[in-house]
Scaffold this active site. Structure first.
Site, PDB file in Angstrom:
ATOM      1  N   GLU A 138      14.876  16.546 -13.740  1.00 22.66           N
ATOM      2  CA  GLU A 138      16.274  16.703 -13.229  1.00 22.66           C
ATOM      3  C   GLU A 138      17.033  18.041 -13.390  1.00 22.66           C
ATOM      4  O   GLU A 138      17.763  18.595 -12.725  1.00 22.66           O
ATOM      5  CB  GLU A 138      17.154  15.522 -13.323  1.00 22.66           C
ATOM      6  CG  GLU A 138      18.074  15.519 -14.533  1.00 22.66           C
ATOM      7  CD  GLU A 138      17.108  15.223 -15.685  1.00 22.66           C
ATOM      8  OE1 GLU A 138      17.779  14.842 -16.940  1.00 22.66           O
ATOM      9  OE2 GLU A 138      15.735  15.077 -15.881  1.00 22.66           O
ATOM     10  N   CYS A 158      14.763  10.667 -21.029  1.00 25.83           N
ATOM     11  CA  CYS A 158      15.299  10.952 -22.411  1.00 25.83           C
ATOM     12  C   CYS A 158      15.756   9.719 -22.954  1.00 25.83           C
ATOM     13  O   CYS A 158      15.222   8.846 -23.316  1.00 25.83           O
ATOM     14  CB  CYS A 158      16.025  12.222 -22.310  1.00 25.83           C
ATOM     15  SG  CYS A 158      16.466  13.095 -24.056  1.00 25.83           S
ATOM     16  N   HIS A 195      12.946  16.565 -19.084  1.00 25.16           N
ATOM     17  CA  HIS A 195      13.952  16.336 -18.108  1.00 25.16           C
ATOM     18  C   HIS A 195      13.677  17.117 -16.563  1.00 25.16           C
ATOM     19  O   HIS A 195      14.084  18.279 -16.542  1.00 25.16           O
ATOM     20  CB  HIS A 195      15.366  17.147 -18.652  1.00 25.16           C
ATOM     21  CG  HIS A 195      15.670  16.396 -19.635  1.00 25.16           C
ATOM     22  ND1 HIS A 195      16.769  15.507 -19.394  1.00 25.16           N
ATOM     23  CD2 HIS A 195      15.879  16.539 -21.077  1.00 25.16           C
ATOM     24  CE1 HIS A 195      17.278  14.949 -20.421  1.00 25.16           C
ATOM     25  NE2 HIS A 195      16.654  15.677 -21.679  1.00 25.16           N
TER      26      HIS A 195
END
EC number: 6.3.5.3
Length: 1407
Positions: A1368, A1235, A1366
């Site tokens: 994660e 990001c 994302h």
């Protein structure tokens, strides 16, 4: 990720045209307007500004500007604005994207004049310099300000003034921030400059310039109207000329004495009116007596302001704690006693209740990932901690009525600080929100129930503006801070009742709540002791938010409009996050936490927070120790202004050094402003004035404040409030004959309280932290519909917390008691879908929003409190906190318009297993799905206060109610038992819109069809379908029907089969065997989505909205597939004593570091928390790491474009830059950017890399503003392509969902050759795809408009990967908001995305 610069035309249409502006037009037809100041018109220095005759150069500036030196925390020059010796200007084109520009032009032609034929924009950077910049530094400044691939679009001369069109008339309008305070944007911009060694820059404000071409000269009023369209009158002004100075010529006002000894009460009455102190009759009596008879001296104006704020209704809750007399009879209990009685009866698991800034309940012993040496560069590891679940809720109504965007920003920010300032400090996790406004009067909308004759007050924003701007403000603040918003509600109402009263939310409700965690060892604040230091940490003081506590305690319209404006605060989310990081570092020290006590600064500013922290011991405070950002502030303003992002804390003297060290690392100012002295007084001295007197041989001036704490903060006399109950006229609901079910649905499905809330959810981050187990969107199409929100406590455990909202204000217009019971019932019928520890563990915040001191409202509120108390005690649950807002009325068109009284119940509880959460989307097909109705009303079907009544311009007379409280308890426990055994596949509560809307919404979310077959039992069709009696609808499997019925019977609960689920997307509704509706699911869903999409068009690119709206008709379940089976990391890796180190690097404003650390930890890495500050200070070097990760977030709040400031802090600091260059070249290392980190890697030239030809700024790929022009958060589909990326090995061919949340994610390739080379080399490994798995550029599948669906870029050797989504935040299956039932995965186990991080570990092993 960028929201502050989301360049949608609609964002420039948020000004107000209700107030005429004094505009001046020069002979050259350039309009700059008037700069309105706080007291009088600003006198600008008219000396000529220095002209810098330089042009933007395409070559990169050299890196050797800053050598990495770092200042101490107490200095932090970026926080303290110094006077500028000169102001220089740079101009950049364009201001807004071409599509947004066309949209704005269309709006201008419609609203202003069709003679306007074109519109061009630019932005002006107005830069205050302490001294001149050398050429080398000037080139750095230009790089920061320009777009990297368009350096020619930045210049020192206006681009607009060069443009001319033959035969057309031109006018330029420039608007920008008021000069009376430094904007948060400037604060971050200056911080970027400091990080690059540009210490000469003291202020950097951005203004917007518009060039209009018209066939005929525009009239003065047309120019005024345009100016009003493109700026916010509350926070901005029109510039009449080029700024040559930021000086406001404001002279600090001296401390004054108010002659109470001479004039008595009259003196207080005069100052009360002048300063808007909101003293009532009892206040005037008490304070006159206090100063004349007790203290026996004249008070200072600072003391009176202090008292007004800290003892305002807003701060002290006089009404709730006061004596009530109703119908001439004194009540035996106060409202506070009534509400607290629930907690006293059912404390159970409560650990904090009715004290502190939040409430809390007993949690669980969990393994939390946290730094080993908090406050310094170090590794993170799991440790066992006893964490309780925390909740707080509050409103920010008055500021949102006056200036919706900043009002909501600071509402969200203040509540965040309430969360982290609980006990001795606590953890922020997630938020909820709510908005109640008047009729929207949206142009082109179908809302026949709205009364077009209603007039709206000119001193307040319109309901439509409030709904859009307030939700934007709250969303943007949370997005930048890094707090996910995971639940909410919305309601609109405006109607003249049968009594003749107009009821409407002219003064709106902006509700903000937060769920968090607190270490059990920190739940109790320490008491002040003599010698302890009184410390302020956070941002600097500015002249904003003056008198907010008192102003919010008044009916809107009673106060002076300029005072109202002064009382609105301004938010700085990035500063708030730095403040929270300091607090979090302290609390993660566990038993060594240096914070003894903490309070956040809110209403009343220092007036309130300092007295709270020193009570009852007292202290001497030096006003000049407070860090200020504006040196023209008076003592009164420094002491009383509600500048945000500040905490007051108590620490022992020996803890000062460690606190300074933490603040230095996070670049946060810290000031010791006093010492606890045991005198029991608050004494405010001015050391600067004292030093001046000493120098002149004079005695020191008396303190500006010198008050005995007990007399102004202790047990003060209660106030008495007298009311009579009012029996309002009622009329039965009258629906005209011939109105069909479809006629009713066309209205009901468009009512904002019923319709889709998509317009609120896609613009807010719902996944940051990685601890979100359930947010608003559900099902294969991710429809906004969830009833309950769920958070996880950690990444390694399955325990967590759930929260749900209940509120039914329109019912309160008929029966306040029923309204209170229904609010409780709705909260529980929403909460029931999460598996909880027990109903008796449920606690709730109660937020009361009433015009309580107006006739009839106080008694209604009292009756509601009694009903609430009785119901909760019977249920075994309790209120443990809450807030009140008791001036919910506004003057309009010659009458006082009261808002409907509202009680918002936010229930929260502990969850033993976060994976056992039921969502409303229907899941079963093939004749297996059965719909059950659990009826809490036992056959009653009352329509009073319903959505149906509202959309036909009525409220009815027969109000629903919770008549059998014990039955609700049985139902809750029974459904919980079903959830525990996985017997419920979908479930939804019955609320606004009634039973038929509940069933329709379940079909909408599941993209299914349903057959409803109901019996009327002798009542009308509309009562059968639209009554909003409490109840539940469950989807169960036909094979489980007997087991479900038997288990419910064991709890004395009955359920009725009302229909079945079909795979065919058709909805059929029968009542008594007669078919009243047979329509496609998509057709009805389009109605339900219509209002939301109309609101979306006011916030993002209309063509994108239309594309999503049309595409929704043809959506189907995404066709995801996996080319591998996800698995947990091998225990051999996890148990190793020495693990590969990965540096998780963050900058100011980054917010994705903890979830990133968790993902790498889960893959067998040793994650380290590393800040750019650490690298600049030389506290760590990169040579010891095998991997580095640039995390997501909003570095420097995305000021000057996403990741630009972060990139500059690396590029222009030679020692740091050389470290990164060496790391990049090492063959045994890898890097990942997510990001904001992805944007950074592009700016640094790390991807696709020098070999591909992308190292020059002018050809380097960049990630720019989303095509929609707005921040987007979606769980979107991606497909993984063949590539050299080491982290995606073995994942090729997979198509799956992933969280994406950004405002600048559109891949842009200035050089087509670079794109071709990249594609030919397979360096675009991740692509956005549609429901069929095909790579797409179509919105919203491709949420940013990237060409060829590009979502990631890697280097040719595969070691460096930059991606916008994302992974994660979804490396565990419970983080997925939806996945196909065909996947062979455990919800409690790893997700496919964990393999990315495991691949990096495997690659390192092979090196």
């Amino acid at each position: 990720m960028n929201t502050s610069q989301a360049t949608r035309a609609a964002l420039f249409l948020n000004g107000s045209n209700r107030q005429a502006m004094l505009l001046q037009r020069s002979s050259m037809s350039q309009l700059w307007g008037s700069v309105r100041m706080r007291t009088s018109r600003l006198s600008l220095n008219r000396t000529k500004a220095v002209s810098l005759r330089c042009s933007a150069q395409p070559n990169k500036p050299k890196a050797a500007v800053s050598t990495g030196s770092f200042v101490t925390a107490d200095e932090l020059p970026s926080l303290v604005e110094k006077p500028a010796a000169e102001v220089i200007h740079f101009y950049r084109v364009p201001l807004i994207q071409e599509s947004a520009n066309a949209e704005l032009l269309k709006a201008v032609q419609t609203k202003i004049s069709n003679q306007i034929v074109s519109l061009t924009t630019e932005q002006s950077f107005n830069i205050g310099l302490e001294s001149k910049l050398k050429d080398e530094k000037l080139s750095v400044l230009k790089w920061i300000l320009q777009e990297t691939y368009e350096p020619e679009n930045l210049g020192t001369d206006s681009f607009l003034e060069r443009k001319k069109q033959e035969g057309l008339h031109a006018v330029i309008v420039e608007v920008g921030p008021r000069l009376s305070f430094t904007t948060a944007w400037s604060t971050n911009a200056v911080s970027i400059c400091r990080a690059c060694g540009l210490d000469e820059v003291t202020r950097l404000e951005r203004s917007r310039r518009y060039l209009l071409f018209s066939k005929e000269p525009l009239l003065e009023n047309q120019i005024k109207e345009f100016a009003a369209m493109v700026h916010d009158r509350m926070t901005e002004c029109v510039y009449t000329q080029k700024l040559v100075s930021f000086e406001t010529n404001v002279v600090p006002e001296e401390v004054k004495y108010v002659p109470v000894m001479e004039k008595g009460r009259k003196a207080l009455e005069e100052i009360n009116q002048e300063m808007g102190l909101a003293f009532d009759e009892q206040d005037l009596q008490y304070y006159t007596r206090l100063f004349r008879e007790d203290i026996k001296r004249d008070p200072t104006n600072v003391e009176l302001f202090d008292i007004a704020q800290s003892n305002s209704e807003h701060s002290r809750h006089w009404f709730f704690a006061g004596n009530m007399v109703i119908d001439g009879k004194p009540m035996d209990k106060s409202l506070m006693q009534i509400v607290k009685s629930t907690w006293e009866a059912n404390r159970n698991n409560s650990v904090i209740g009715f004290k502190d800034n939040s409430s809390a309940i007993r949690g669980f012993l969990v393994n939390q990932l946290r730094p080993l040496l908090p406050g310094s560069v170090c590794l993170l590891d799991v440790s066992a901690r006893d964490l309780d679940i925390l909740f707080t809720a509050e409103t920010h109504n008055f500021p949102c009525a006056v200036a919706p965007y900043p009002g909501a920003e600071t509402g969200a920010g203040g509540r965040i600080r309430d969360t982290h300032a609980t006990g001795r400090g606590s953890f922020v996790v997630a938020s909820t929100s709510g908005y109640c406004v008047g009729n929207l009067n949206m142009e082109g909308s179908y809302a026949p129930w709205e009364d077009s004759s209603f007039q709206y007050p000119s001193n307040l924003a319109s309901p439509l503006q409030i709904l859009i701007d307030a939700s934007n403000g709250a969303s943007d603040y949370g997005n930048k801070f890094g707090e996910p918003m995971i639940q909410g509600y919305t309601r609109t109402f405006g109607m003249r009742l049968p009594s003749g009263d107009r009821r409407e939310w002219l003064k709106p409700i902006m509700f903000s709540a937060g769920i968090g965690q607190i270490d059990h060892t920190h739940i109790t604040k320490g008491e002040p002791e003599v010698g302890m230091l009184v410390v302020k940490i956070g941002g600097p003081a500015y002249r904003i938010g003056m008198g907010g506590g008192a102003a919010s305690s008044m009916v809107s319209g009673q106060n002076d409009a300029e005072l109202d404006f002064n009382a609105v605060q301004r938010g700085d989310a990035e500063m708030s996050q730095k403040l929270y990081r300091v607090v979090r570092a302290c609390i993660e020290m566990g038993e060594k936490n240096p914070i003894i006590s903490i309070h956040d600064q809110g209403a009343g500013g220092n007036c309130n927070v300092v007295k709270e922290i020193i009570y009852p011991q007292g202290a001497e405070i030096d006003i000049r120790a407070v860090v200020v950002g504006d040196h023209t502030m008076s003592v009164l303003e420094i002491w009383g202004a509600e500048y945000q992002e500040q905490d007051a804390i108590l620490v022992k003297a020996e803890s000062r050094e460690i606190l300074q060290s933490i603040c230095k690392r996070e670049r946060l100012s810290m000031a010791v402003i006093g010492t606890i002295n045991g005198g029991g007084r608050c004494t405010l001295i001015d050391s600067t004035a004292a030093a001046k007197c000493s120098k002149e041989g004079l005695p020191p001036p008396p303190p500006a404040v010198d008050l005995e704490l007990e007399k102004v903060l202790g047990d003060m006399p209660k106030k008495t409030f007298k009311f009579n109950r009012i029996a309002y006229a009622r009329e039965p609901l009258d629906i005209a004959p011939g109105i069909t079910l479809m006629d009713a649905l066309k209205r009901v499905l468009r009512l904002p309280s019923v319709s889709s809330k998509r317009f609120l959810t896609t613009k807010v981050d719902r996944c940051v932290t990685g601890l979100v187990a359930q947010q608003q969107t559900v099902g294969p199409l991710q429809i906004t519909l969830a009833d309950v929100a769920v958070i996880a406590q950690t990444f390694t455990d399955l325990t967590g917390g759930a929260c749900a909202i209940g509120e039914q204000p329109i019912k309160g217009l008929l029966d306040p008691k029923a309204m209170a019971r229904l609010a409780v019932g709705e909260a529980l019928t929403n909460l029931v879908w999460a598996k909880v520890t027990a109903l008796s563990d449920v606690k709730a915040s109660g937020n009361w929003m009433y015009a309580a001191k107006l006739e009839g409202e106080g008694s209604a509120m009292y009756d509601a409190a009694i009903a609430l108390s009785e119901a909760m005690i019977e249920l075994g649950i309790a209120i443990d906190g809450g807030k009140d807002s008791l001036s919910m009325a506004a003057h309009a068109d010659g009458e006082v318009v009261k808002a409907p009284g509202n009680l918002v119940i936010s229930a929260y509880v502990t969850c033993p297993d976060i994976t056992k959460t039921v969502t409303p989307d229907l899941k079963l097909g093939g004749d297996d799905g059965i719909l059950l109705h659990v009826d809490l009303a036992k056959g009653k079907r009352r329509l009073g206060g319903s959505a149906l009544a509202q959309v036909f311009g009525q409220i009815g007379n027969d109000c629903p109610d919770l008549d059998d409280v014990p039955y609700l308890k049985n139902v809750f426990d029974g459904v919980q038992a079903l959830i525990a055994e996985n017997l419920v596949s979908a479930g939804h509560d019955i609320s606004d819109g009634g039973l038929v809307v509940t069933a329709l919404e379940m079909a909408f979310a599941g993209n299914k069809g349903i057959n409803l077959d109901l019996a009327s039992n002798g009542i009308s069709l509309f009562e059968t379908l639209f009554s909003e009696e409490l109840g539940l609808v469950l989807e169960i499997s036909k094979t489980n029907l007997d087991a479900v019925m038997e288990k419910l019977r064991a709890f004395d609960v009955t359920a009725e089969i009302i229909g079945n689920v079909t795979d065919s997307p058709l909805i059929e509704v029968k009542v008594d065997g007669i078919t009243h509706l047979s329509e496609k699911t998509s057709f009805l869903r389009d109605m339900w989505e219509d209002t939301s999409f109309q609101l979306e068009k006011l916030q993002r690119l209309a063509s994108c909205v239309e594309m999503e709206k049309e595409g929704l008709k043809f959506r189907h379940e995404p066709n995801w597939k996996l080319s591998f089976i996800p698995s947990s990391t091998n225990n051999n890796y996890m148990s190793q004593d020495v693990k590969p180190k990965v540096a998780v690097i963050r900058e100011e404003g980054s917010n994705g570091d903890r979830e990133m650390s968790a993902a790498f930890y889960a893959a067998g890495f040793e994650p380290w928390d590393v800040t750019v500050s650490d690298l600049l200070a030389g506290d760590i070097t990169l040579d010891q790491f095998r991997g580095i990760v640039f995390v997501g977030g909003f570095s420097y709040a995305d000021v000057l474009d996403s990741a630009k400031g972060w990139a500059a802090s690396i590029r222009f600091n030679e020692p740091v830059l050389s470290q990164f260059q060496e790391f990049y070249k090492r063959p045994d290392t890898f890097s990942l950017g997510i990001c904001n980190g992805c944007q950074l890697m592009a700016l640094l030239g790390w991807v696709p890399g020098p070999q591909v030809g992308g190292s020059l700024d002018t050809s380097q790929p960049r990630f720019v503003h989303n095509e929609s022009g707005r921040f987007e958060c979606r769980f979107t589909s991606v497909t993984i392509k063949d590539s050299p990326s080491i982290m995606l090995k073995g994942m090729e061919g997979s198509t799956l969902g992933v969280w994406a949340a950004h405002g600048e994610g559109r891949a842009y390739f200035p050089d087509e050759g670079v794109l071709d080379h990249m594609l030919h080399s397979d360096l675009a490994p991740l692509r956005y795809c549609d429901d069929d798995g095909n790579v797409t550029e179509a919105y919203p599948f491709n949420l940013n408009g990237s060409p060829l669906g590009i979502a990631a870029i890697c280097s040719p050797d595969g070691r460096h990967l930059a991606m916008m989504p994302h992974p994660e935040r979804c490396f565990l299956m419970w983080q997925f908001p939806w996945y196909p039932t065909s996947w062979d995965v455990e919800k409690a186990g790893p997700s496919p995305w964990l393999k990315m991080f495991q691949n990096a570990r495997d690659w390192l092993e092979s090196c």
